[in-house]
Design a protein around this motif. Structure first.
Motif, PDB file in Angstrom:
ATOM      1  N   ARG B 317      -3.294  10.672  -8.554  1.00 28.69           N
ATOM      2  CA  ARG B 317      -3.899  10.097  -7.364  1.00 28.69           C
ATOM      3  C   ARG B 317      -3.096   9.916  -6.128  1.00 28.69           C
ATOM      4  O   ARG B 317      -1.976   9.622  -6.311  1.00 28.69           O
ATOM      5  CB  ARG B 317      -4.668   8.754  -8.038  1.00 28.69           C
ATOM      6  CG  ARG B 317      -5.565   8.795  -9.110  1.00 28.69           C
ATOM      7  CD  ARG B 317      -6.419   7.680  -9.345  1.00 28.69           C
ATOM      8  NE  ARG B 317      -5.716   6.426  -9.086  1.00 28.69           N
ATOM      9  CZ  ARG B 317      -5.128   5.914 -10.197  1.00 28.69           C
ATOM     10  NH1 ARG B 317      -4.974   6.446 -11.457  1.00 28.69           N
ATOM     11  NH2 ARG B 317      -4.385   4.817 -10.212  1.00 28.69           N
ATOM     12  N   ASP B 319      -2.665   7.271  -4.611  1.00 25.14           N
ATOM     13  CA  ASP B 319      -1.976   5.954  -4.131  1.00 25.14           C
ATOM     14  C   ASP B 319      -0.605   5.890  -5.363  1.00 25.14           C
ATOM     15  O   ASP B 319       0.542   5.500  -4.911  1.00 25.14           O
ATOM     16  CB  ASP B 319      -2.673   4.711  -4.752  1.00 25.14           C
ATOM     17  CG  ASP B 319      -3.692   4.918  -5.955  1.00 25.14           C
ATOM     18  OD1 ASP B 319      -3.806   6.238  -6.252  1.00 25.14           O
ATOM     19  OD2 ASP B 319      -3.766   3.888  -6.877  1.00 25.14           O
ATOM     20  N   ASN B 346      -8.020   9.063  -4.047  1.00 20.33           N
ATOM     21  CA  ASN B 346      -7.585   7.885  -3.725  1.00 20.33           C
ATOM     22  C   ASN B 346      -6.468   8.049  -2.353  1.00 20.33           C
ATOM     23  O   ASN B 346      -5.662   7.343  -2.277  1.00 20.33           O
ATOM     24  CB  ASN B 346      -6.665   7.216  -4.642  1.00 20.33           C
ATOM     25  CG  ASN B 346      -7.518   6.659  -5.800  1.00 20.33           C
ATOM     26  OD1 ASN B 346      -8.977   6.705  -5.720  1.00 20.33           O
ATOM     27  ND2 ASN B 346      -7.346   5.751  -6.783  1.00 20.33           N
ATOM     28  N   GLU B 348      -6.999   7.488   0.861  1.00 18.85           N
ATOM     29  CA  GLU B 348      -7.160   6.211   1.752  1.00 18.85           C
ATOM     30  C   GLU B 348      -6.303   5.521   1.327  1.00 18.85           C
ATOM     31  O   GLU B 348      -5.353   4.631   2.249  1.00 18.85           O
ATOM     32  CB  GLU B 348      -8.522   6.038   2.034  1.00 18.85           C
ATOM     33  CG  GLU B 348      -8.707   5.280   3.388  1.00 18.85           C
ATOM     34  CD  GLU B 348     -10.266   5.548   3.568  1.00 18.85           C
ATOM     35  OE1 GLU B 348     -10.693   4.236   3.888  1.00 18.85           O
ATOM     36  OE2 GLU B 348     -10.847   6.536   3.596  1.00 18.85           O
ATOM     37  N   GLU B 349      -6.044   5.058   0.120  1.00 16.51           N
ATOM     38  CA  GLU B 349      -5.415   3.591  -0.317  1.00 16.51           C
ATOM     39  C   GLU B 349      -3.917   4.120  -0.449  1.00 16.51           C
ATOM     40  O   GLU B 349      -2.961   3.433   0.276  1.00 16.51           O
ATOM     41  CB  GLU B 349      -5.581   3.536  -1.937  1.00 16.51           C
ATOM     42  CG  GLU B 349      -6.962   2.809  -2.480  1.00 16.51           C
ATOM     43  CD  GLU B 349      -8.163   3.976  -2.325  1.00 16.51           C
ATOM     44  OE1 GLU B 349      -8.210   5.054  -1.791  1.00 16.51           O
ATOM     45  OE2 GLU B 349      -8.958   3.771  -3.456  1.00 16.51           O
ATOM     46  N   GLU B 352      -2.856   3.843   3.163  1.00 18.08           N
ATOM     47  CA  GLU B 352      -2.692   2.237   3.614  1.00 18.08           C
ATOM     48  C   GLU B 352      -1.536   1.905   3.060  1.00 18.08           C
ATOM     49  O   GLU B 352      -0.615   1.314   3.910  1.00 18.08           O
ATOM     50  CB  GLU B 352      -3.728   1.471   3.006  1.00 18.08           C
ATOM     51  CG  GLU B 352      -5.013   1.468   3.888  1.00 18.08           C
ATOM     52  CD  GLU B 352      -6.243   0.891   3.422  1.00 18.08           C
ATOM     53  OE1 GLU B 352      -6.034   0.058   2.322  1.00 18.08           O
ATOM     54  OE2 GLU B 352      -7.276   1.254   3.783  1.00 18.08           O
ATOM     55  N   LEU B 353      -0.964   2.197   1.822  1.00 16.99           N
ATOM     56  CA  LEU B 353       0.208   1.809   1.445  1.00 16.99           C
ATOM     57  C   LEU B 353       1.382   2.391   2.235  1.00 16.99           C
ATOM     58  O   LEU B 353       2.368   1.328   2.510  1.00 16.99           O
ATOM     59  CB  LEU B 353       0.251   2.276  -0.139  1.00 16.99           C
ATOM     60  CG  LEU B 353      -0.251   1.518  -1.369  1.00 16.99           C
ATOM     61  CD1 LEU B 353      -0.008   2.419  -2.414  1.00 16.99           C
ATOM     62  CD2 LEU B 353       0.595   0.384  -1.466  1.00 16.99           C
TER      63      LEU B 353
END
Lengths: 293, 380
Positions: B317, B319, B346, B348-349, B352-353
């Motif tokens: 994934r 993230d 995942n 987008e997550e 962002e991270l």
């Protein structure tokens, strides 16, 4: 309908109790695939979260009516596993295992062909018919149901293009990874013929890469045998020449094998070829739109 | 895995294919000793994993030990198509009446082994195939049927070889070459030239030999023949770390997951007007150690000006990949601008991270094409 895997698929997994094998077996089942059995010699009688494990494929077929096998055993046991599948009456073999010696695969290919077996791999991500069945390691959540058939030699590149199609609002009938090894069980042509015969498929996207002459042969087949539109993508325009097989190897494919040569061969037979995965997806969307209208 | 001439000949001898007697030499003094042992005229041959060594001055005839030593000194250290000569094969010189060509290889299209035999040996086989294809006899062998002597007879008659003694020797050599091809899990066994001496003896004068990497576990003796120094040092370092890496000649370092996607990444970098510095495939995972290993290999190349991570999250994934990248960047300080394109599950997550916790030289882009464009700009 879809091709290779669908609602009629009854899957037996060789190597279902291994770490990778069990993870993907359960993922495939969670997606909705009818996983009827696992085979691990010595573990017969056990179960994997309710999936019965057998010692031999023959037993699994007899007890459960399995018709499709996924091979998840280490490479050095994979040839044995494939012969066992075929001799037990399995019709479709999907070999995720990678690293099979080429001579072994050569013998397997010549053994399965006259027996009418459909085989994907080795070294392939499997096949996914969205909404029906997923056999292999393709991340199904990226794809949605639709009418575009997708066939590819590469895993992540397939996901990339499938993802771009999804973002354009398009879905797939079946996504097929034939595998990246020099000798694989199914050629592009084998899969294209299945898409041509499949009612649910309207457009096919063929994702190729440098090396060999399979894309060139597919181009000929598309020109002479296919009525459905095909869109292409070839990776490796700027890649250096790979490991050549020496002079004797080069002679078989002549000047074929380069990305440019493959693109030209496809275009000569009316296949539009995207220069990036994004462009290929856009072309497929255009062609699909034209087919609908 | 490609073998040197002397290694291929060793395998030929094991299967009873006639070759000339020779010795390996790493220094001029060893070449002298080899010539003394062999006696008479010798040929000093550069051992390199590339063609065209004759034209590059890598093969020389020597009249005796003194001459062999001198010729060895001339050849050692030569650069032949980017390959440094570090080894020599010193072989008894052969008188040549005729030069034939014999090979067996994998025909990927036909899914069978392919024999080729022609009396037009000694030159590039592509040239024979193009100019006089009728002189090139070809025959496929069904791997389940295996080798049968009739196949050799068809090849020999097909190539127009009518001398009975040569026919008899070739029949034997062709059968042995098939046994060698299958017995070593070879992808290619090529003998060019296969000579006929003035006395009528047929012998392999050269070898080009490729063994299937996937089958090396069955042949530990052949696996040991791998010469780690035959690959460039940066590729050697990558291999030791289990990273799939090929050095190229550009400024944008590339890191991706999956061979097809990485190849595609090289293409989009080129389309964006840049030049890829390497091919580097992380494989399916994106764990921190894998990223650290790959980054260390990539930044060891002084030509690299920017780095482009092109990751598609599938089973792994987005993230998880983002955490791997952040941990890796903490472990090794990198000053190069880094562009990360993260897409898929995942994603987008993950993005962002990276945006929150990433260092200033980390740039996050949403698509492959935008990422490529940015990486090329930053390399300028």
């Amino acid at each position: 309908m879809a091709i290779i895997v669908d609602n009629d698929t009854k899957l037996v997994v060789q190597g279902a109790t291994g770490r990778e094998g069990s993870f993907h077996t359960l993922r495939n089942r969670a997606y909705g695939t009818d996983v009827v059995a696992g085979v691990t010699p010595g573990k017969g009688g056990q179960d994997l979260e309710g999936i019965p494990i057998f010692d031999t494929v023959a037993e699994a077929v007899e007890e459960t009516g399995a018709n499709t096998s996924m091979v998840f055993v280490p490479a050095r046991f994979a040839a044995d596993a494939i012969y066992e599948d075929v001799d037990a009456g399995i019709e479709t073999v999907i070999c995720i295992a990678e690293g099979l010696p080429a001579h072994e695969m050569l013998r397997i290919f010549n053994y399965i062909k006259p027996r009418g077996i459909t085989m994907l791999g080795p070294n392939c991500p499997g096949a996914l018919s969205p909404g029906k069945a997923n056999v292999g390691i393709i991340p199904a959540e990226i794809f949605r149901e639709g009418r575009i058939g997708l066939v590819s030699r590469s895993g992540t590149l397939t996901y990339q293009i499938g993802h771009e199609l999804t973002q354009l609002g398009l879905g797939n009938s079946t996504i097929v990874g034939i595998g990246g090894d020099p000798v694989v069980g199914s050629s592009f042509i084998d899969v294209l013929a299945k898409f041509e015969a499949d009612e649910e498929t309207e457009v096919v996207v063929l994702v190729g890469e440098i090396g060999g002459a399979e894309e060139e042969k597919a181009a000929e087949f598309i020109g002479s045998e296919m009525t459905k539109p095909v869109v292409g993508y070839i990776a490796g325009f700027s890649a250096p020449p790979g490991k050549t097989m020496g002079h004797a190897g080069a002679i078989i494919s002549g000047t074929a094998g380069t990305a440019e040569g493959k693109k030209e061969a496809l275009e000569a037979h009316g296949v539009r070829v995207g220069t990036t995965p994004t462009e290929a997806a856009q072309l497929a969307a255009e062609v699909a739109g034209a087919v609908r209208a | 895995m490609d073998l040197y001439e002397y290694q291929g000949k060793e395998l030929f001898r094991r299967f009873g294919i006639p070759t000339s007697e020779g010795r390996l030499a790493l220094t001029p003094a060893e070449a002298r000793a080899a010539a003394e042992q062999l006696g008479g005229q010798v040929v000093v041959k550069a051992q390199v994993l590339t063609g065209g060594r004759g034209k590059a001055g890598g093969v020389k005839l020597a009249d005796g030990p003194d001459d062999a030593e001198q010729k060895a000194a001339e050849i050692l250290g030569l650069d032949i198509n980017g390959h440094l000569v570090r080894k020599l094969w010193v072989e008894s010189a052969s008188e040549i009446a005729k030069e034939y060509y014999l090979s067996i290889t994998f025909d990927r299209g036909e899914k069978k082994a392919l024999f080729m035999l022609t009396t037009e040996g000694g030159i590039e086989i592509e040239q024979v195939a193009e100019e006089t294809p009728e002189k090139l006899a070809r025959l496929h062998v069904d791997p389940l049927e295996g080798y049968q002597p009739y196949q050799a007879r068809r090849l020999i008659y097909g190539a127009g070889i009518d001398n009975p003694s040569e026919q008899k020797q070739l029949l034997d050599i062709i059968g042995r070459l098939y046994a060698c091809f299958v017995g070593t899990d070879a992808m290619l066994c090529e003998i060019n030239p296969l000579i006929v001496t003035p006395e009528g003896e047929v012998r392999a004068l050269d070898s080009k030999f490729t063994v299937d990497d996937n089958a090396l576990y069955k042949h530990p003796d052949i696996a040991e023949m791998r010469d780690p120094e035959s690959v460039p040092p940066e590729e050697r370092a990558a291999r030791e770390k289990g990273v799939t890496y090929v050095k190229l000649d550009g400024e944008v370092g590339i890191l991706g997951n999956g061979a097809g996607l990485v190849m595609s990444t090289l293409d989009v970098i080129t389309l964006a007007g840049g030049r890829p510095a390497n091919f580097c495939d992380l494989g399916g995972g994106g764990d921190a150690q894998g990223v650290v290993d790959a980054l260390e290999v990539i930044i060891a190349d002084p030509q690299v000006r920017s780095i482009f991570f092109n990751i598609f999250g599938g089973i792994t994934r987005g993230d998880e990949v983002a955490r791997g990248i952040l941990t890796a960047l903490e472990q090794i300080g990198i000053k190069h601008p880094i562009v990360v394109r993260l897409d898929g599950t995942n994603a987008e997550e993950g993005r962002e991270l990276l945006a929150e916790a990433g260092p200033d030289n980390l740039h996050v882009e949403p698509t492959m094409l935008e990422g490529a464009k940015r990486a090329v700009e930053l390399a300028a």
